[in-house]
Design a protein around this motif. Sequence first.
Motif, mmCIF file in Angstrom:
data_model
loop_
_atom_site.group_PDB
_atom_site.id
_atom_site.type_symbol
_atom_site.label_atom_id
_atom_site.label_comp_id
_atom_site.label_asym_id
_atom_site.label_seq_id
_atom_site.Cartn_x
_atom_site.Cartn_y
_atom_site.Cartn_z
ATOM 1 N N PRO A 261 0.830 -1.210 0.000
ATOM 2 C CA PRO A 261 0.000 0.000 0.000
ATOM 3 C C PRO A 261 0.863 1.258 0.000
ATOM 4 N N GLY A 262 0.431 2.240 -0.782
ATOM 5 C CA GLY A 262 1.177 3.478 -0.912
ATOM 6 C C GLY A 262 0.398 4.674 -0.410
ATOM 7 N N GLY A 263 0.699 5.830 -1.017
ATOM 8 C CA GLY A 263 0.102 7.079 -0.549
ATOM 9 C C GLY A 263 -1.407 7.106 -0.590
ATOM 10 N N VAL B 192 -9.467 1.657 0.932
ATOM 11 C CA VAL B 192 -8.058 1.297 1.139
ATOM 12 C C VAL B 192 -7.682 0.138 0.214
ATOM 13 N N ASN B 193 -8.502 -0.885 0.220
ATOM 14 C CA ASN B 193 -8.236 -2.067 -0.603
ATOM 15 C C ASN B 193 -8.416 -1.783 -2.090
ATOM 16 N N LYS B 194 -9.395 -0.943 -2.424
ATOM 17 C CA LYS B 194 -9.619 -0.591 -3.828
ATOM 18 C C LYS B 194 -8.434 0.171 -4.411
ATOM 19 N N ASP B 195 -7.777 0.972 -3.576
ATOM 20 C CA ASP B 195 -6.616 1.720 -4.046
ATOM 21 C C ASP B 195 -5.498 0.767 -4.456
ATOM 22 N N VAL B 196 -5.260 -0.235 -3.642
ATOM 23 C CA VAL B 196 -4.222 -1.234 -3.959
ATOM 24 C C VAL B 196 -4.605 -2.007 -5.215
ATOM 25 N N GLN B 197 -5.859 -2.400 -5.314
ATOM 26 C CA GLN B 197 -6.335 -3.145 -6.476
ATOM 27 C C GLN B 197 -6.200 -2.328 -7.756
ATOM 28 N N ALA B 198 -6.469 -1.016 -7.669
ATOM 29 C CA ALA B 198 -6.370 -0.145 -8.843
ATOM 30 C C ALA B 198 -4.930 -0.071 -9.337
ATOM 31 N N PHE B 199 -4.000 0.048 -8.425
ATOM 32 C CA PHE B 199 -2.584 0.087 -8.803
ATOM 33 C C PHE B 199 -2.179 -1.222 -9.458
ATOM 34 N N ASP B 200 -2.623 -2.321 -8.898
ATOM 35 C CA ASP B 200 -2.293 -3.637 -9.452
ATOM 36 C C ASP B 200 -2.841 -3.792 -10.874
ATOM 37 N N VAL C 223 -5.348 15.102 3.437
ATOM 38 C CA VAL C 223 -5.869 13.989 2.626
ATOM 39 C C VAL C 223 -6.218 14.460 1.222
ATOM 40 N N TYR C 224 -6.799 15.660 1.133
ATOM 41 C CA TYR C 224 -7.131 16.168 -0.196
ATOM 42 C C TYR C 224 -5.881 16.240 -1.067
ATOM 43 N N TYR C 225 -4.797 16.737 -0.524
ATOM 44 C CA TYR C 225 -3.576 16.871 -1.317
ATOM 45 C C TYR C 225 -2.955 15.510 -1.648
ATOM 46 N N VAL C 226 -3.148 14.548 -0.769
ATOM 47 C CA VAL C 226 -2.735 13.176 -1.071
ATOM 48 C C VAL C 226 -3.529 12.663 -2.272
ATOM 49 N N ALA C 227 -4.848 12.875 -2.226
ATOM 50 C CA ALA C 227 -5.710 12.441 -3.329
ATOM 51 C C ALA C 227 -5.336 13.151 -4.620
ATOM 52 N N LYS C 228 -5.084 14.444 -4.538
ATOM 53 C CA LYS C 228 -4.728 15.228 -5.718
ATOM 54 C C LYS C 228 -3.433 14.726 -6.346
ATOM 55 N N ALA C 229 -2.453 14.399 -5.514
ATOM 56 C CA ALA C 229 -1.177 13.891 -6.016
ATOM 57 C C ALA C 229 -1.361 12.586 -6.780
ATOM 58 N N ASN C 230 -2.237 11.730 -6.271
ATOM 59 C CA ASN C 230 -2.467 10.437 -6.921
ATOM 60 C C ASN C 230 -3.307 10.568 -8.187
ATOM 61 N N VAL C 231 -4.232 11.500 -8.188
ATOM 62 C CA VAL C 231 -4.987 11.773 -9.410
ATOM 63 C C VAL C 231 -4.051 12.316 -10.490
#
Length: 209
Positions: A22-24, A77-85, A158-166
Motif C-alpha cells: 500500500p502506498g500514498g 483502502v483495498n480498492k486503491d491497492v487493487q487499482a494500482f495492481d 488527505v485532499y492533497y494526497v488524493a490530488k497527487a495520486n490523481v
Amino acid sequence: MDLCTLSVKEFLKRVAERSPTPGGGAVGCVVASLAASLGAMVANLTIGKRGYEDVSDQMESALEVCENEMTYLCDLVNKDVQAFDQVMSAYKLPKNTDDEKAVRKVKIQQALKTAIEVPFDLARRAKNIIINLERVAKWGNLNAISDVESASHLLLAVYYVAKANVTINMKSLKDEKYSEWIKEEMDHIEKQIKGAHERIIDVITKRNG
C-alpha cells in the motif's frame, strides 16, 4: 488481503516494505478514516452530556455520517491497492503483434481511469467528512473540540494526497475531455474543503475565547 484487518503496527510495516502498495493513496484513505473517527468520538462525547441536550439530534446525525464514512474508507483502502495492481498488470500485457498492442493500449487506459477514480473518490469523501465536521465544531463538546480541529487538518492533507495520486495517473491518460472534467471537479472540491477548514478553525477559535 483486507488491509483494514491489520493492526496499526502491521499496516505500518506493510507500507514500509519494498513494494509500491500500500502506498500514498491507501495511507490517505486510512488518514481520512481516522479523521472521521475523531469526529465520531467528539459527537459521542457530546451526546447525552449535560448542557448539550439541545444539539443531541445534530450530533446523532453527524455521528452517523462519520461512521458511514469510516466503513466506506476501509473498503477504499483495498480498492486503491487493487487499482494500482490493475495498472501494473495492463502494462505487462504482451505487445508482440498489432492486435496485442491495441488491446494493451485499451487496457492501460481503462486501468488508469480506475486508478484516477479511487483517489478522486477519496477527495470527495474528505469533503463530505469535513463539511459534516462543521456542525461538530459548532456544537460539539468544548472539552474535545481540539480533536475536531485535528481532524480538519488531517482532511486538508488527505485532499492533497488524493490530488497527487490523481495527477500522476492523469499524465498518461489520453482522454482529454475526461481529464479536464476531473481537474475541474478536483478544483471545486479543493475550494469546498479549504472553505470548510477555514470555517472550522474560525469557529473553534471563537468558542475557545
